[in-house]
Design a protein around this motif. Structure first.
Motif, mmCIF file in Angstrom:
data_model
loop_
_atom_site.group_PDB
_atom_site.id
_atom_site.type_symbol
_atom_site.label_atom_id
_atom_site.label_comp_id
_atom_site.label_asym_id
_atom_site.label_seq_id
_atom_site.Cartn_x
_atom_site.Cartn_y
_atom_site.Cartn_z
ATOM 1 N N LEU A 104 0.830 -1.208 0.000
ATOM 2 C CA LEU A 104 0.000 0.000 0.000
ATOM 3 C C LEU A 104 0.863 1.256 0.000
ATOM 4 O O LEU A 104 0.543 2.236 -0.680
ATOM 5 C CB LEU A 104 -0.934 0.009 1.209
ATOM 6 C CG LEU A 104 -2.066 -1.012 1.190
ATOM 7 C CD1 LEU A 104 -2.856 -0.951 2.483
ATOM 8 C CD2 LEU A 104 -2.973 -0.818 -0.007
ATOM 9 N N ILE A 105 1.952 1.246 0.759
ATOM 10 C CA ILE A 105 2.858 2.390 0.787
ATOM 11 C C ILE A 105 3.411 2.649 -0.609
ATOM 12 O O ILE A 105 3.447 3.787 -1.087
ATOM 13 C CB ILE A 105 3.999 2.178 1.808
ATOM 14 C CG1 ILE A 105 3.429 2.227 3.228
ATOM 15 C CG2 ILE A 105 5.099 3.218 1.626
ATOM 16 C CD1 ILE A 105 4.403 1.750 4.300
ATOM 17 N N ILE A 106 3.809 1.589 -1.294
ATOM 18 C CA ILE A 106 4.346 1.730 -2.653
ATOM 19 C C ILE A 106 3.280 2.272 -3.599
ATOM 20 O O ILE A 106 3.550 3.162 -4.402
ATOM 21 C CB ILE A 106 4.911 0.376 -3.151
ATOM 22 C CG1 ILE A 106 6.181 0.048 -2.366
ATOM 23 C CG2 ILE A 106 5.179 0.418 -4.656
ATOM 24 C CD1 ILE A 106 6.669 -1.386 -2.541
ATOM 25 N N GLN A 107 2.048 1.769 -3.501
ATOM 26 C CA GLN A 107 0.955 2.276 -4.346
ATOM 27 C C GLN A 107 0.745 3.766 -4.122
ATOM 28 O O GLN A 107 0.575 4.532 -5.079
ATOM 29 C CB GLN A 107 -0.356 1.544 -4.031
ATOM 30 C CG GLN A 107 -0.462 0.172 -4.604
ATOM 31 C CD GLN A 107 -1.791 -0.453 -4.230
ATOM 32 O OE1 GLN A 107 -2.176 -0.507 -3.059
ATOM 33 N NE2 GLN A 107 -2.510 -0.922 -5.231
ATOM 34 N N LEU A 108 0.735 4.183 -2.873
ATOM 35 C CA LEU A 108 0.517 5.593 -2.555
ATOM 36 C C LEU A 108 1.666 6.465 -3.032
ATOM 37 O O LEU A 108 1.454 7.575 -3.525
ATOM 38 C CB LEU A 108 0.285 5.761 -1.053
ATOM 39 C CG LEU A 108 -1.053 5.229 -0.551
ATOM 40 C CD1 LEU A 108 -1.050 5.095 0.963
ATOM 41 C CD2 LEU A 108 -2.194 6.106 -1.028
ATOM 42 N N GLN A 109 2.886 5.981 -2.925
ATOM 43 C CA GLN A 109 4.033 6.748 -3.408
ATOM 44 C C GLN A 109 3.982 6.895 -4.927
ATOM 45 O O GLN A 109 4.278 7.965 -5.455
ATOM 46 C CB GLN A 109 5.338 6.076 -2.984
ATOM 47 C CG GLN A 109 5.612 6.236 -1.508
ATOM 48 C CD GLN A 109 6.807 5.438 -1.038
ATOM 49 O OE1 GLN A 109 7.156 4.408 -1.610
ATOM 50 N NE2 GLN A 109 7.442 5.897 0.021
ATOM 51 N N ARG A 110 3.618 5.835 -5.624
ATOM 52 C CA ARG A 110 3.495 5.913 -7.086
ATOM 53 C C ARG A 110 2.412 6.903 -7.488
ATOM 54 O O ARG A 110 2.589 7.688 -8.421
ATOM 55 C CB ARG A 110 3.175 4.536 -7.667
ATOM 56 C CG ARG A 110 4.363 3.627 -7.716
ATOM 57 C CD ARG A 110 4.022 2.320 -8.383
ATOM 58 N NE ARG A 110 5.169 1.440 -8.366
ATOM 59 C CZ ARG A 110 5.117 0.129 -8.266
ATOM 60 N NH1 ARG A 110 3.952 -0.473 -8.213
ATOM 61 N NH2 ARG A 110 6.211 -0.584 -8.246
ATOM 62 N N LEU A 111 1.299 6.850 -6.790
ATOM 63 C CA LEU A 111 0.208 7.777 -7.077
ATOM 64 C C LEU A 111 0.659 9.216 -6.894
ATOM 65 O O LEU A 111 0.394 10.073 -7.735
ATOM 66 C CB LEU A 111 -0.986 7.480 -6.176
ATOM 67 C CG LEU A 111 -2.157 8.438 -6.287
ATOM 68 C CD1 LEU A 111 -2.759 8.395 -7.679
ATOM 69 C CD2 LEU A 111 -3.200 8.118 -5.242
ATOM 70 N N ARG A 112 1.357 9.475 -5.821
ATOM 71 C CA ARG A 112 1.822 10.835 -5.557
ATOM 72 C C ARG A 112 2.802 11.298 -6.638
ATOM 73 O O ARG A 112 2.742 12.430 -7.094
ATOM 74 C CB ARG A 112 2.480 10.894 -4.184
ATOM 75 C CG ARG A 112 2.792 12.296 -3.771
ATOM 76 C CD ARG A 112 3.228 12.328 -2.349
ATOM 77 N NE ARG A 112 3.340 13.720 -1.949
ATOM 78 C CZ ARG A 112 3.791 14.114 -0.799
ATOM 79 N NH1 ARG A 112 4.155 13.244 0.101
ATOM 80 N NH2 ARG A 112 3.881 15.384 -0.518
#
Length: 94
Positions: A45-53
């Motif tokens: 989830l952290i990786i998904q959120l970082q990619r989104l940002r």
């Protein structure tokens, strides 16, 4: 990804962090397969959120409307804050 989806990801991550703390207290073994599975989900989830940002920042730059102070993640903590909290948990208890 919409703002609502992002907020849901952040809420899910926060729930996983609480669950990790509870599991660590109950099981006392950070290498327990259940703890490892929850930790891996949180990392994902952290990786998904970082990619989104990152994608959002790139889009804003291309669009010419880039404003560093505005992000879909401002509804809650930044991914860096969430990630730092997660890592602090792992460092404290390992």
């Amino acid at each position: 990804m919409t703002h609502l989806e992002t907020s849901q990801l952040i809420r899910r991550l926060q729930l996983l962090q609480r669950r990790l703390c509870e599991m660590a207290n109950d099981l006392g073994n950070l290498t327990d397969p259940e703890i490892v599975a929850v930790s891996e989900e949180a990392d994902s989830l952290i990786i998904q959120l970082q990619r989104l940002r990152k994608e959002e920042a790139e889009y804003r730059k291309m669009d010419g409307s880039y404003d560093d102070s505005v992000s879909v993640l401002t509804a809650s903590q930044s991914t860096e804050e969430v990630g730092q909290q997660s890592r602090a948990f792992l460092v404290k208890h390992s």
